[in-house]
Scaffold this motif. Structure first.
Motif, PDB file in Angstrom:
ATOM      1  N   GLN A 191       0.928  -1.269  -0.103  1.00  0.00           N
ATOM      2  CA  GLN A 191      -0.075   0.010   0.018  1.00  0.00           C
ATOM      3  C   GLN A 191       0.849   1.127   0.109  1.00  0.00           C
ATOM      4  O   GLN A 191       1.804   1.480   0.541  1.00  0.00           O
ATOM      5  CB  GLN A 191      -0.903   0.006   1.240  1.00  0.00           C
ATOM      6  N   GLY A 192       0.220   2.364  -0.563  1.00  0.00           N
ATOM      7  CA  GLY A 192       1.035   3.535  -0.510  1.00  0.00           C
ATOM      8  C   GLY A 192       2.125   4.028  -1.166  1.00  0.00           C
ATOM      9  O   GLY A 192       2.879   4.722  -1.045  1.00  0.00           O
ATOM     10  N   VAL A 193       2.113   2.929  -2.529  1.00  0.00           N
ATOM     11  CA  VAL A 193       3.368   3.127  -3.307  1.00  0.00           C
ATOM     12  C   VAL A 193       3.184   3.025  -4.942  1.00  0.00           C
ATOM     13  O   VAL A 193       1.759   2.849  -5.124  1.00  0.00           O
ATOM     14  CB  VAL A 193       4.382   1.966  -3.123  1.00  0.00           C
ATOM     15  N   SER A 194       3.967   3.442  -5.654  1.00  0.00           N
ATOM     16  CA  SER A 194       3.520   3.411  -7.152  1.00  0.00           C
ATOM     17  C   SER A 194       3.152   2.204  -7.673  1.00  0.00           C
ATOM     18  O   SER A 194       3.719   1.121  -6.954  1.00  0.00           O
ATOM     19  CB  SER A 194       4.879   4.237  -7.739  1.00  0.00           C
ATOM     20  N   ALA A 195       2.687   2.079  -8.951  1.00  0.00           N
ATOM     21  CA  ALA A 195       2.564   0.905  -9.464  1.00  0.00           C
ATOM     22  C   ALA A 195       3.814   0.105  -9.608  1.00  0.00           C
ATOM     23  O   ALA A 195       3.910  -1.189  -9.636  1.00  0.00           O
ATOM     24  CB  ALA A 195       1.808   0.974 -10.914  1.00  0.00           C
ATOM     25  N   ILE A 210       6.881  -4.788  -8.296  1.00  0.00           N
ATOM     26  CA  ILE A 210       7.979  -5.311  -7.842  1.00  0.00           C
ATOM     27  C   ILE A 210       7.757  -6.276  -6.527  1.00  0.00           C
ATOM     28  O   ILE A 210       8.512  -7.169  -6.327  1.00  0.00           O
ATOM     29  CB  ILE A 210       9.350  -4.186  -7.661  1.00  0.00           C
ATOM     30  N   ASP A 211       7.275  -5.343  -5.612  1.00  0.00           N
ATOM     31  CA  ASP A 211       6.938  -6.019  -4.405  1.00  0.00           C
ATOM     32  C   ASP A 211       6.131  -7.354  -4.521  1.00  0.00           C
ATOM     33  O   ASP A 211       6.434  -8.237  -3.815  1.00  0.00           O
ATOM     34  CB  ASP A 211       6.432  -5.057  -3.395  1.00  0.00           C
ATOM     35  N   ALA A 264       3.880  -7.054 -13.652  1.00  0.00           N
ATOM     36  CA  ALA A 264       4.031  -5.754 -14.230  1.00  0.00           C
ATOM     37  C   ALA A 264       3.232  -4.798 -13.817  1.00  0.00           C
ATOM     38  O   ALA A 264       1.936  -5.000 -13.634  1.00  0.00           O
ATOM     39  CB  ALA A 264       3.911  -6.119 -15.885  1.00  0.00           C
ATOM     40  N   PRO A 265       3.875  -3.377 -14.004  1.00  0.00           N
ATOM     41  CA  PRO A 265       2.781  -2.245 -13.529  1.00  0.00           C
ATOM     42  C   PRO A 265       2.269  -1.652 -14.972  1.00  0.00           C
ATOM     43  O   PRO A 265       2.575  -1.962 -15.987  1.00  0.00           O
ATOM     44  CB  PRO A 265       3.721  -1.252 -12.996  1.00  0.00           C
ATOM     45  N   ILE A 266       0.908  -1.126 -14.538  1.00  0.00           N
ATOM     46  CA  ILE A 266       0.389  -0.326 -15.810  1.00  0.00           C
ATOM     47  C   ILE A 266       0.119   0.906 -15.129  1.00  0.00           C
ATOM     48  O   ILE A 266      -0.742   0.915 -14.278  1.00  0.00           O
ATOM     49  CB  ILE A 266      -0.757  -1.199 -16.447  1.00  0.00           C
ATOM     50  N   PRO A 269      -6.276   4.021 -13.568  1.00  0.00           N
ATOM     51  CA  PRO A 269      -5.453   3.782 -14.486  1.00  0.00           C
ATOM     52  C   PRO A 269      -4.193   2.996 -13.927  1.00  0.00           C
ATOM     53  O   PRO A 269      -3.520   2.243 -14.453  1.00  0.00           O
ATOM     54  CB  PRO A 269      -4.872   5.189 -14.883  1.00  0.00           C
ATOM     55  N   SER A 270      -4.009   3.186 -12.697  1.00  0.00           N
ATOM     56  CA  SER A 270      -2.692   2.512 -12.031  1.00  0.00           C
ATOM     57  C   SER A 270      -2.990   1.113 -11.517  1.00  0.00           C
ATOM     58  O   SER A 270      -3.962   0.917 -10.528  1.00  0.00           O
ATOM     59  CB  SER A 270      -2.124   3.192 -10.929  1.00  0.00           C
ATOM     60  N   ARG A 271      -2.322   0.002 -11.817  1.00  0.00           N
ATOM     61  CA  ARG A 271      -2.550  -1.330 -11.403  1.00  0.00           C
ATOM     62  C   ARG A 271      -1.278  -2.044 -11.783  1.00  0.00           C
ATOM     63  O   ARG A 271      -0.332  -1.678 -12.061  1.00  0.00           O
ATOM     64  CB  ARG A 271      -3.599  -2.029 -12.574  1.00  0.00           C
ATOM     65  N   VAL A 272      -1.267  -3.559 -11.037  1.00  0.00           N
ATOM     66  CA  VAL A 272      -0.569  -4.482 -11.481  1.00  0.00           C
ATOM     67  C   VAL A 272      -1.039  -5.588 -12.066  1.00  0.00           C
ATOM     68  O   VAL A 272      -2.382  -6.039 -11.618  1.00  0.00           O
ATOM     69  CB  VAL A 272       0.412  -4.917 -10.020  1.00  0.00           C
ATOM     70  N   THR A 273      -0.212  -6.362 -12.818  1.00  0.00           N
ATOM     71  CA  THR A 273      -0.785  -7.416 -13.526  1.00  0.00           C
ATOM     72  C   THR A 273       0.087  -8.707 -13.531  1.00  0.00           C
ATOM     73  O   THR A 273       1.144  -8.403 -14.004  1.00  0.00           O
ATOM     74  CB  THR A 273      -1.647  -6.980 -14.929  1.00  0.00           C
TER      75      THR A 273
END
Length: 235
Positions: free
Chosen positions: A99-103, A108-109, A157-159, A167-171
């Motif tokens: 939580q609280g970080v960029s995509a 990566i986490d 991967a981030p998007i 718009p910000s997700r991980v997949t």
């Protein structure tokens, strides 16, 4: 009728797989998609014979938002399957994004978390992926024409430019998706009929859902009559 049909057959396939297959691992590993699948599982999972304490649940994609945001996939499952107490699932059985970080940092986490469960493996192999398909043919957060469709060197991967908000997700990426033991799609409605035809009959691989082809596993497509009007006796 659509919800009843999909709920019945979706959980029938899921229950059949759990009963007939021996999972050689400490936990049964599964990835879940969000949206209507959470509703299906909330209704159907209590009917399945399984030791839910051995389940470990990941997400095929997740929105980079706080857990209490309505768009949070984990938040949706938490309310439906954890807070309800229906199955005895605990929050730590769900592997969640940071939580609280960029995509980018969240991706990566999340990949590093996966590597703790699948050490020394080139790719993780999940027991089952529960997938949905959007009206544009996307699955996970893999959208038509997006550069992420070509990513092969990352598990997650981030998007940041998702055409579907937020718009910000991980997949997960396709190498992970196609390494699963079982993939199950569930979709329906007449508005999906043409897209189902493009994916299953035309096999148009410009559509991400058409690229889901487990290398050594099985895939199930569960559709209602309206969505499957073009595929009778063709697949």
């Amino acid at each position: 009728m659509f919800l009843k049909i999909i709920k019945y057959f979706y959980l029938k396939v899921l229950n059949s797989y759990l009963l007939e297959n021996v999972i050689v691992s400490k936990y049964q590993h599964g990835f879940q998609a969000g949206g209507s699948l959470a509703v299906f599982l909330e209704v159907g999972l209590p009917k399945i014979k399984s030791d839910f304490s051995k389940w470990r649940l990941f997400f095929c994609d997740e929105r980079v938002v706080p857990v209490d945001d309505p768009d949070s996939t984990y938040g949706l499952y938490k309310r439906a399957l954890v807070d309800s107490g229906l199955l005895g699932l605990k929050p730590d059985q769900f592997v969640q994004i940071k939580q609280g970080v960029s995509a980018e940092e969240a991706a990566i986490d999340y990949e590093n978390q996966l590597k703790k469960f699948f050490p020394s493996q080139e790719l993780p192999q999940f027991d089952m992926l529960l997938l949905g398909m959007g009206p544009d043919g996307h699955t996970c957060s893999l959208f038509p024409g997006h550069p992420l469709l070509k990513v092969t060197d990352r598990w997650i991967a981030p998007i940041t430019d998702s055409p579907k908000p937020p718009p910000s997700r991980v997949t997960m990426t396709f190498p992970v998706v196609n390494n699963a033991r079982v993939c199950i799609f569930a979709t329906g409605g007449k508005e999906k009929a043409e897209m189902i035809k493009k994916v299953l009959v035309d096999q148009d691989e410009q559509l991400p859902a058409a690229r889901v082809k487990p290398h050594s596993g099985a895939i199930y497509w569960i559709v209602d009559q309206d969505a499957g009007v073009h595929i009778k006796n063709k697949v």
